[in-house]
Design an enzyme around this catalytic site. Structure first.
Site, short mmCIF file in Angstrom:
data_model
loop_
_atom_site.label_atom_id
_atom_site.label_comp_id
_atom_site.label_asym_id
_atom_site.label_seq_id
_atom_site.Cartn_x
_atom_site.Cartn_y
_atom_site.Cartn_z
N LYS A 181 -1.31 -2.55 -17.28
CA LYS A 181 -0.75 -3.84 -16.89
C LYS A 181 -1.86 -4.73 -16.34
O LYS A 181 -2.25 -4.63 -15.18
CB LYS A 181 0.34 -3.70 -15.81
CG LYS A 181 1.12 -5.01 -15.58
CD LYS A 181 1.84 -5.05 -14.27
CE LYS A 181 0.99 -5.61 -13.16
NZ LYS A 181 0.62 -7.05 -13.33
N GLU A 256 -7.95 1.45 -5.20
CA GLU A 256 -9.20 0.77 -4.83
C GLU A 256 -8.81 -0.62 -4.40
O GLU A 256 -8.40 -1.45 -5.22
CB GLU A 256 -10.17 0.76 -6.02
CG GLU A 256 -11.62 0.51 -5.58
CD GLU A 256 -12.05 -0.92 -5.83
OE1 GLU A 256 -12.14 -1.67 -4.83
OE2 GLU A 256 -12.29 -1.28 -6.99
N CYS A 290 -14.47 -7.56 -4.67
CA CYS A 290 -14.02 -6.73 -3.54
C CYS A 290 -15.19 -6.17 -2.75
O CYS A 290 -15.06 -5.86 -1.56
CB CYS A 290 -13.12 -5.60 -4.04
SG CYS A 290 -13.93 -4.47 -5.21
N GLU A 384 -10.67 -10.85 4.54
CA GLU A 384 -11.39 -10.83 3.28
C GLU A 384 -11.22 -12.21 2.65
O GLU A 384 -10.13 -12.57 2.20
CB GLU A 384 -10.83 -9.74 2.35
CG GLU A 384 -11.57 -9.67 1.02
CD GLU A 384 -10.94 -8.65 0.06
OE1 GLU A 384 -11.68 -8.15 -0.80
OE2 GLU A 384 -9.73 -8.37 0.18
#
Length: 489
Positions: A181, A256, A290, A384
């Site tokens: 996906k 992750e 990330c 973040e």
């Protein structure tokens, strides 16, 4: 043929790939928009939960024979797919540039993920078990690794090709089927283009489906009883929800997740090299990474000089449309993401930080930004940002640097820069991070190396060819007797 004409002629135009064929998706269609211009450059099918049932049923059926396929044949399919990707890399690069806002440099780096296919091709012929001692002299005992079965792979928009391949390639190589996906912002480079590679390489139908979709499709995939493992790359909030569902169903799960990664610059660092590393770590792919260097911790003795050099580098970066210009930084992926970046920057300035560079945007193009005077209570420190922002915090000694770096819920990547590598390593050993890089920045990825985070950055799972055999298989204990032994009952 230009990309628009090619798109309308493609098999995936207004379709999804499910169970070995191109079909209309239960979720209708979606326009894929170029971040730099907002123009629609493709129309793809959107899956719905019903498509997950079809894809998984086909995968379950096809996986049985695939697992019994000789290892050399599975290896051949993966090698061939790698060769095809290498031959077609320009097509993949163009789609990454236009669909995800990648610069050509970043897109080229990502297409180098074709190495995932070659690394995966080496997995099937590796030793898959071990002979064990037995309590009986007439019993043979051994352990072997067997495929999980069906692996659901959910990937993000920032590195759509690399994130798809790093999970799908080893999973397929080791005898699993894959239902992918991709994010609907990047369904072409994140999945649709891979179908042609695998089909032409000889992958049997049903083993690989591509279902672009929203959260309902992801939930259906995670919650499907016939999906034995989920590999997810994305936000910590979504990862936690996936972990709860998968854990409750006793599935394997690889998460992750986000990161707020620390770059520590000690007072003996070479300032030119350190600021160059810091600029790349924070600004590569617009900071939408990330493992970006999200927090710069710099010793007070050199902080002003470091900020000056970092700001000069930020001001010299060309920002613009990566498809039509030679630029160092492209567009932010979406208007909501740009608004979030700007909000975090402005909140931090309002709380006392100062702009040494950037802090402005022209349409979707956010200038590389350096924030000085950032402290632990500010938005740019705790969040973040996922944008081209380098927040700089000053420290006075190593203990303070370590404490500041560890003052986060995340633990993905970290880096320490010093003229003394062993001193930097000693600092790095104290950091609570899944990855630590000495005399470099935090945004480093190599396909063979174990990649993953701790704390809220993941469940410790590791991507990479050193660990893929364990990730995408389960151990099975087997014993063999010449005949059934005598028992007292």
């Amino acid at each position: 043929m230009n990309i628009e004409v090619h798109t309308k002629a493609a098999a995936w135009h207004e379709r999804i790939y499910v169970g070995g064929s191109w079909e209309a998706g239960a979720g209708g269609v979606v326009d894929v928009r170029e971040p730099a211009t907002g123009d629609a450059i493709a129309t793809v099918g959107m899956a719905g939960p019903a498509d997950v049932d079809v894809a998984v049923a086909a995968a379950v059926k096809a996986q049985v024979a695939w697992a019994e396929t000789p290892a050399t044949e599975r290896a051949r399919v993966l090698r061939t797919a790698g060769t095809l990707l290498e031959e077609r890399k320009e097509e993949f690069i163009e789609w990454l540039v236009r669909e995800s806002g990648s610069t050509r440099f970043k897109a080229g780096f990502e297409v180098a993920s074709l190495a995932e296919l070659y690394e995966a091709a080496a997995l099937p012929t590796q030793p898959e078990g071990m002979v064990l001692p037995s309590g009986s002299a007439v019993r043979m005992s051994f352990a072997r690794r067997v495929p999980v079965g069906v692996v659901g792979v959910i990937t993000p928009w920032n590195f759509p090709l690399a994130m798809a391949l790093r999970a799908a390639a080893p999973a397929l190589a080791l005898g699993n089927a894959v239902v992918l996906k991709p994010d609907p912002k990047t369904p072409v480079s994140g999945g649709m283009l891979l179908v042609g590679l695998f089909e032409e390489a000889g992958l049997p139908p049903g083993l690989f489906s591509v279902l672009p979709g929203g959260g309902d499709v992801g939930e259906a995939l995670v919650g499907h009883p016939d999906v034995g493992m989920i590999s997810f790359t994305g936000s910590t909030a979504v990862g936690r929800a996936i972990g709860r569902t998968a854990g409750g169903m006793l599935k394997k799960v690889s998460l992750e997740l986000g990161g707020n990664n620390a770059l520590i610059v000690l007072e003996d660092a070479d300032l030119d090299k350190a600021s160059a590393a810091g600029a790349f770590g924070s600004f590569f792919h617009q900071g939408q990474v990330c493992i970006a260097s999200g927090r710069h911790f710099v010793h007070r003795k050199i902080a002003d000089q470091y900020i000056e050099r970092l700001a000069a580098r930020a001001n010299n970066i060309v920002v613009g449309d990566p498809f039509r210009q030679d630029v160092g930084i492209g567009p932010i992926i979406s208007a909501p993401q740009l608004a979030k970046i700007d909000r975090l920057v402005q909140e931090s300035v309002g709380a006392g930080a100062s702009l040494a560079a950037g802090g402005t945007h022209d349409g979707p193009f956010y200038r590389p930004t350096v924030l000085a005077g950032v402290t632990s209570g500010m938005s740019a420190f705790t969040n973040e940002i996922f944008g081209p922002v380098a927040p700089v915090t000053v420290f006075d000694d190593e203990d303070e640097a370590v404490a500041l770096a560890n003052d986060t819920e995340y633990g993905l990547s970290a880096a320490v820069i010093s003229r003394s590598p062993m001193r930097a390593l000693a600092v790095g050993r104290r950091l609570k991070s899944g990855m630590v890089h000495i005399n470099d920045q935090t945004a480093i990825y190599e396909v063979h190396a174990p990649f993953g985070g701790v704390k809220s950055s993941g469940n410790g799972a590791r991507h990479g060819s050193l660990t893929n055999h364990e990730e995408y298989t389960v151990l099975q204990w087997v014993t063999i007797n010449d005949e059934p032994p005598a028992y007292p009952f």
